[in-house]
Design a protein around this motif. Structure first.
Motif, short mmCIF file in Angstrom:
data_model
loop_
_atom_site.label_atom_id
_atom_site.label_comp_id
_atom_site.label_asym_id
_atom_site.label_seq_id
_atom_site.Cartn_x
_atom_site.Cartn_y
_atom_site.Cartn_z
N GLU A 12 15.71 1.82 11.53
CA GLU A 12 14.05 2.19 10.66
C GLU A 12 13.46 3.51 11.13
O GLU A 12 12.21 3.59 10.15
CB GLU A 12 13.23 1.41 9.75
N GLY A 13 14.07 4.21 12.09
CA GLY A 13 13.54 5.17 12.63
C GLY A 13 12.66 5.33 13.78
O GLY A 13 11.87 5.75 14.52
N ILE A 14 12.52 3.66 13.84
CA ILE A 14 11.73 3.11 14.40
C ILE A 14 12.52 3.18 16.60
O ILE A 14 14.01 2.58 16.06
CB ILE A 14 10.92 1.67 14.79
N ARG A 15 12.38 3.43 17.18
CA ARG A 15 12.93 3.42 18.43
C ARG A 15 12.62 2.40 19.38
O ARG A 15 11.41 2.24 20.07
CB ARG A 15 12.52 4.60 19.14
N LEU A 16 12.78 1.70 19.41
CA LEU A 16 13.00 -0.13 20.34
C LEU A 16 13.91 0.29 21.80
O LEU A 16 14.88 -0.04 21.83
CB LEU A 16 13.49 -1.25 19.54
N PRO A 17 12.42 0.37 22.95
CA PRO A 17 13.36 0.60 24.46
C PRO A 17 13.44 -0.60 24.57
O PRO A 17 13.53 -1.92 24.67
CB PRO A 17 12.00 1.31 24.56
N VAL A 18 15.15 -1.10 24.89
CA VAL A 18 15.12 -2.02 25.77
C VAL A 18 16.21 -1.96 27.03
O VAL A 18 16.64 -0.97 27.06
CB VAL A 18 16.53 -2.49 24.42
N GLN A 19 15.69 -3.06 27.75
CA GLN A 19 16.41 -3.15 28.99
C GLN A 19 17.63 -3.82 29.25
O GLN A 19 17.64 -5.51 28.36
CB GLN A 19 15.68 -3.58 30.53
N VAL A 20 19.22 -3.86 29.29
CA VAL A 20 19.84 -4.73 29.66
C VAL A 20 20.56 -4.19 30.75
O VAL A 20 20.77 -3.59 31.73
CB VAL A 20 21.41 -3.63 27.89
N SER A 21 21.63 -5.59 30.91
CA SER A 21 22.35 -5.64 31.63
C SER A 21 23.78 -5.29 32.47
O SER A 21 24.42 -5.61 33.52
CB SER A 21 21.77 -6.92 32.93
#
Length: 96
Positions: A12-21
């Motif tokens: 929805e145009g919202i940037r969700l920062p995520v850390q992945v391994s």
């Protein structure tokens, strides 16, 4: 991959920062983001003229219901059978 990878999932145009391994985990997050976006769009098509919060809440609810149903379908019977077999064996050995 040694460390964490910082990615952004956009819903929805919202940037969700995520850390992945791993790249595999990145794909899971990106696929999940796409599935949520698609679910929200389907809700908009089904229930037009509602506030965005309703679409977001319904998407969370339906996603959670699916997760609970999946968790409830987990087949634990093999483990239960194994525990019964172990209990029977212990009883025959008179171990307490």
């Amino acid at each position: 991959m040694a460390g964490k990878l910082d990615i952004n999932v956009i819903i929805e145009g919202i940037r969700l920062p995520v850390q992945v391994s791993s790249p595999e985990e990145e794909k899971i997050y990106r696929d999940a983001g796409s599935a949520i976006q698609l679910r929200i769009q389907k809700l908009r098509d089904t229930y037009p003229n509602q506030p965005n919060m309703m679409y977001y809440a319904m998407a969370m609810l339906t996603t959670s219901v699916e997760a609970v149903r999946t968790a409830n379908k987990a087949d634990t019977q093999p483990y239960i059978d194994m525990m019964h077999d172990i209990e029977k064996e212990i009883e025959t050995l008179n171990i307490k």
